[in-house]
Design a protein around this motif. Structure first.
Motif, PDB file in Angstrom:
ATOM      1  N   ILE A  14     -10.552 -19.194 -25.782  1.00  0.00           N
ATOM      2  CA  ILE A  14     -10.520 -17.649 -25.872  1.00  0.00           C
ATOM      3  C   ILE A  14      -9.160 -17.178 -25.450  1.00  0.00           C
ATOM      4  CG2 ILE A  14     -11.565 -15.809 -24.391  1.00  0.00           C
ATOM      5  CD1 ILE A  14     -14.175 -17.619 -24.171  1.00  0.00           C
ATOM      6  N   SER A  15      -8.492 -17.829 -24.526  1.00  0.00           N
ATOM      7  CA  SER A  15      -7.107 -17.408 -24.158  1.00  0.00           C
ATOM      8  C   SER A  15      -6.084 -17.902 -25.076  1.00  0.00           C
ATOM      9  CB  SER A  15      -6.931 -17.951 -22.683  1.00  0.00           C
ATOM     10  OG  SER A  15      -6.721 -19.320 -22.417  1.00  0.00           O
ATOM     11  N   TYR A  16      -6.265 -18.381 -26.145  1.00  0.00           N
ATOM     12  CA  TYR A  16      -5.366 -18.891 -26.931  1.00  0.00           C
ATOM     13  C   TYR A  16      -4.164 -17.984 -27.222  1.00  0.00           C
ATOM     14  CZ  TYR A  16      -3.298 -20.770 -31.234  1.00  0.00           C
ATOM     15  OH  TYR A  16      -2.409 -21.229 -32.187  1.00  0.00           O
ATOM     16  N   TRP A  17      -4.553 -16.909 -27.628  1.00  0.00           N
ATOM     17  CA  TRP A  17      -3.326 -15.766 -27.440  1.00  0.00           C
ATOM     18  C   TRP A  17      -3.193 -15.521 -26.221  1.00  0.00           C
ATOM     19  CZ3 TRP A  17      -6.297 -12.986 -32.173  1.00  0.00           C
ATOM     20  CH2 TRP A  17      -5.886 -13.524 -33.342  1.00  0.00           C
ATOM     21  N   GLN A  18      -1.965 -16.302 -25.550  1.00  0.00           N
ATOM     22  CA  GLN A  18      -1.689 -16.022 -24.181  1.00  0.00           C
ATOM     23  C   GLN A  18      -1.043 -14.858 -23.933  1.00  0.00           C
ATOM     24  OE1 GLN A  18       0.326 -19.804 -23.355  1.00  0.00           O
ATOM     25  NE2 GLN A  18      -1.663 -20.765 -23.341  1.00  0.00           N
ATOM     26  N   HIS A  19      -0.502 -14.155 -24.902  1.00  0.00           N
ATOM     27  CA  HIS A  19       0.544 -13.012 -24.803  1.00  0.00           C
ATOM     28  C   HIS A  19      -0.354 -11.779 -24.565  1.00  0.00           C
ATOM     29  CE1 HIS A  19      -0.357 -13.519 -28.970  1.00  0.00           C
ATOM     30  NE2 HIS A  19      -0.177 -12.173 -28.936  1.00  0.00           N
ATOM     31  N   ARG A  20      -1.564 -11.895 -24.891  1.00  0.00           N
ATOM     32  CA  ARG A  20      -2.506 -10.676 -24.873  1.00  0.00           C
ATOM     33  C   ARG A  20      -3.330 -10.509 -23.462  1.00  0.00           C
ATOM     34  NH1 ARG A  20      -5.641 -10.144 -30.349  1.00  0.00           N
ATOM     35  NH2 ARG A  20      -6.860  -8.716 -28.995  1.00  0.00           N
ATOM     36  N   GLU A  21      -3.134  -9.539 -22.597  1.00  0.00           N
ATOM     37  CA  GLU A  21      -3.990  -9.485 -21.581  1.00  0.00           C
ATOM     38  C   GLU A  21      -5.519  -9.435 -21.712  1.00  0.00           C
ATOM     39  OE1 GLU A  21      -4.858  -8.964 -17.538  1.00  0.00           O
ATOM     40  OE2 GLU A  21      -2.891  -9.046 -18.483  1.00  0.00           O
ATOM     41  N   ASP A  22      -5.893  -8.778 -22.708  1.00  0.00           N
ATOM     42  CA  ASP A  22      -7.362  -8.801 -22.793  1.00  0.00           C
ATOM     43  C   ASP A  22      -8.075 -10.450 -23.125  1.00  0.00           C
ATOM     44  OD1 ASP A  22      -5.998  -8.961 -25.081  1.00  0.00           O
ATOM     45  OD2 ASP A  22      -7.487  -7.867 -26.398  1.00  0.00           O
ATOM     46  N   ALA A  23      -7.380 -11.079 -23.811  1.00  0.00           N
ATOM     47  CA  ALA A  23      -7.767 -12.378 -23.961  1.00  0.00           C
ATOM     48  C   ALA A  23      -7.701 -13.406 -22.665  1.00  0.00           C
ATOM     49  CB  ALA A  23      -6.572 -13.220 -24.926  1.00  0.00           C
ATOM     50  N   ARG A  24      -6.547 -13.198 -21.736  1.00  0.00           N
ATOM     51  CA  ARG A  24      -6.736 -13.845 -20.463  1.00  0.00           C
ATOM     52  C   ARG A  24      -7.710 -13.210 -19.588  1.00  0.00           C
ATOM     53  NH1 ARG A  24      -1.049 -12.470 -21.099  1.00  0.00           N
ATOM     54  NH2 ARG A  24      -1.279 -10.897 -19.397  1.00  0.00           N
ATOM     55  N   THR A  25      -7.838 -12.008 -19.612  1.00  0.00           N
ATOM     56  CA  THR A  25      -9.125 -11.532 -18.958  1.00  0.00           C
ATOM     57  C   THR A  25     -10.450 -11.950 -19.491  1.00  0.00           C
ATOM     58  OG1 THR A  25      -7.721  -9.395 -18.400  1.00  0.00           O
ATOM     59  CG2 THR A  25     -10.306  -9.412 -18.057  1.00  0.00           C
ATOM     60  N   GLY A  26     -10.885 -12.046 -20.779  1.00  0.00           N
ATOM     61  CA  GLY A  26     -11.929 -12.552 -21.330  1.00  0.00           C
ATOM     62  C   GLY A  26     -12.139 -13.894 -20.750  1.00  0.00           C
ATOM     63  N   ALA A  27     -11.209 -14.638 -20.940  1.00  0.00           N
ATOM     64  CA  ALA A  27     -11.119 -16.300 -20.805  1.00  0.00           C
ATOM     65  C   ALA A  27     -11.447 -16.426 -19.437  1.00  0.00           C
ATOM     66  CB  ALA A  27     -10.012 -16.802 -20.881  1.00  0.00           C
ATOM     67  N   ARG A  28     -10.755 -15.640 -18.276  1.00  0.00           N
ATOM     68  CA  ARG A  28     -11.059 -15.909 -16.958  1.00  0.00           C
ATOM     69  C   ARG A  28     -12.517 -15.419 -16.557  1.00  0.00           C
ATOM     70  NH1 ARG A  28      -5.754 -13.958 -16.276  1.00  0.00           N
ATOM     71  NH2 ARG A  28      -6.567 -11.652 -15.863  1.00  0.00           N
ATOM     72  N   MET A  29     -13.088 -14.357 -17.250  1.00  0.00           N
ATOM     73  CA  MET A  29     -14.358 -13.986 -16.929  1.00  0.00           C
ATOM     74  C   MET A  29     -15.332 -14.889 -17.453  1.00  0.00           C
ATOM     75  SD  MET A  29     -15.906 -10.192 -18.234  1.00  0.00           S
ATOM     76  CE  MET A  29     -14.664  -9.394 -17.471  1.00  0.00           C
ATOM     77  N   ALA A  30     -15.291 -15.348 -18.785  1.00  0.00           N
ATOM     78  CA  ALA A  30     -16.071 -16.439 -19.258  1.00  0.00           C
ATOM     79  C   ALA A  30     -16.155 -17.702 -18.470  1.00  0.00           C
ATOM     80  CB  ALA A  30     -15.658 -16.738 -20.680  1.00  0.00           C
TER      81      ALA A  30
END
Length: 452
Positions: free
Chosen positions: A147-163
């Motif tokens: 989910i956090s594969y695109w590490q440069h995107r804040e929404d990806a990092r947030t979604g990965a942490r939430m999951a």
């Protein structure tokens, strides 16, 4: 010991796919596809056993002092999920090869994907509850990486942490439930657990054990009130969404319900908790899907709704309802993965997934349009499509239960039915699914004549 090899091949291939990327981007795709195909070939010699009504169990001593073995089992349910994981995984590997941009590291992507594939195979093929739990947590970790594969995107990092937070906490609760379940029957082997349903249901600790295990299943399958992490996980690349959020990760929870159904179902507690969560999730997911303009956002809430439908079917507690639930798992995996892939193609070509900005794409993308229309028709339950059959089974079960409930004048016994659904809810579940499919195919008129 071919079942052990089936599980290990993706883990070994994950490191290999990451390593060969130094020789070229496309080398990782070839290796990943070969790994998935090799796992399918390793599974092939055991495919005949479930069709003959046999359960294949293979063991390797692990921690004999604690009575724990590296034990794997292959029955009809395990075979179904293994084929779904490997088959759809192979298609996603091919799709990702053309989807990922040149700046995206293919080696890292395919390494994470194969790590997740091996973890899912471990869940569906485990014979030991503790081993199953270990693979369960590995899916949480590997899905975090995807989910956090695109590490440069804040929404990806947030979604990965939430999951990771939601599914990880659910896994801790499930650990407590598995410990209680193992103590009840004196073994952590699924064969022993499934053969002692009466003993489990009569145990004083049945209710707390059930609640803990269901917390793990509900968090993984995005059931209300734990559904909020799934829409945020849509920040992942579309191949990840097509694989994790339609065919594998979110199916782990409903797989657990199906796996433990013979041992845990048939009680009022099971009915109230499972049917209640499923019904709430079905309606909430369908409602929010009606107001989403993002293609993947719409599919995310539609997925939540369908997972609620599957959970509801298992909560009904009858064998035919469980069969309908497993059947809809197959159907949902096929049409939802197709729709996610179509959404990715549209985003890739148009640069947007906002349905208010795109319209009239049929003339420019006829093949994608055909794929999307067929998959949406299956999701809506149009006759002659696979989604129609499982929803017809759902309606048949609920109508039968409603008639039984009305005829008895009181709550039916757990052995017959666990409750009934009023007809407005049955109609709403069908209408919202159809409306979601129509919105996907025929969005609102575009605000301008430009595709965006």
């Amino acid at each position: 010991m071919n079942l052990l090899f089936v599980v290990l091949i993706p883990f070994i291939g994950a490191g290999l796919a990451a390593w060969v990327s130094r020789f070229g981007r496309l080398q990782s795709a070839w290796v990943a596809g070969g790994v998935a195909l090799a796992a399918l070939i390793a599974l092939a010699p055991s495919v005949a056993a479930p069709f003959l009504g046999e359960t294949l169990v293979q063991r390797i001593p692990w921690i004999p002092a604690l009575g724990l073995d590296l034990a794997f089992r292959l029955d009809g349910l395990g075979l179904l999920f293994a084929l779904m994981i490997l088959g759809i995984g192979l298609l996603v590997i091919l799709y990702a090869r053309y989807y990922l941009a040149e700046r995206d590291c293919m080696g890292r992507f395919y390494g994470y994907l194969l790590l997740f594939m091996g973890s899912m195979l471990g869940i569906v093929l485990s014979e030991n509850l503790i081993l199953l739990l270990m693979f369960w947590e590995l899916t949480s970790l590997s899905s975090f990486l995807l989910i956090s594969y695109w590490q440069h995107r804040e929404d990806a990092r947030t979604g990965a942490r939430m999951a990771l937070a939601v599914t990880g906490l659910g896994g801790l609760a499930m650990l407590g439930g598995f410990v209680l379940l193992g103590e009840m029957v004196g073994s952590y082997d699924l064969s022993v657990v499934l053969a002692n349903g009466e003993l489990i249901r009569s145990d004083p600790l049945y209710t707390p054990m059930l609640v803990l295990i269901l917390l793990g299943a509900f968090t993984k399958s995005a059931q209300f009130p734990f559904h909020f992490w799934l829409p945020h996980a849509m920040a992942a690349p579309t191949p990840v969404s097509a694989y994790l959020h339609s065919a594998t990760l979110v199916k782990a929870g409903v797989f657990l319900l199906a796996r433990l159904f013979p041992a845990l179902s048939g009680t009022t507690e099971w009915s109230v908790l499972v049917m209640g969560a499923g019904l709430s999730t079905l309606l909430i997911g369908a409602y929010f899907a009606l107001f989403k303009h993002d293609l993947k956002g719409l599919l995310a809430y539609s997925t939540i709704s369908h997972l609620g439908l599957i959970t509801l079917l298992f909560g009904i507690g009858t064998p035919l309802a469980a069969v309908a639930g497993v059947f809809h798992i197959i159907n949902h995996a096929t049409f939802k993965a197709s729709l996610f892939m179509a959404a990715g193609i549209i985003d890739h070509e148009c640069g947007t997934r906002d349905m208010r900005r795109i319209n009239g794409l049929w003339r420019y993308m006829p093949y994608t349009g055909t794929l999307a229309m067929v998959a949406a028709a299956a999701m809506a339950g149009v006759p002659l499509f696979n989604g129609f059959l499982s929803k017809e089974m759902f309606f048949g079960e609920t109508v039968t239960f409603s008639a039984t409930h009305s005829g008895s004048g009181s709550c039916p016994a757990p052995s017959s039915s666990q409750g009934s659904l009023p007809w407005p809810i049955r109609c709403a579940s069908s209408t919202t699914s159809s409306s979601t499919a129509i919105r996907w195919i025929c969005p609102k008129p575009r605000m301008s004549r430009r595709a965006g």
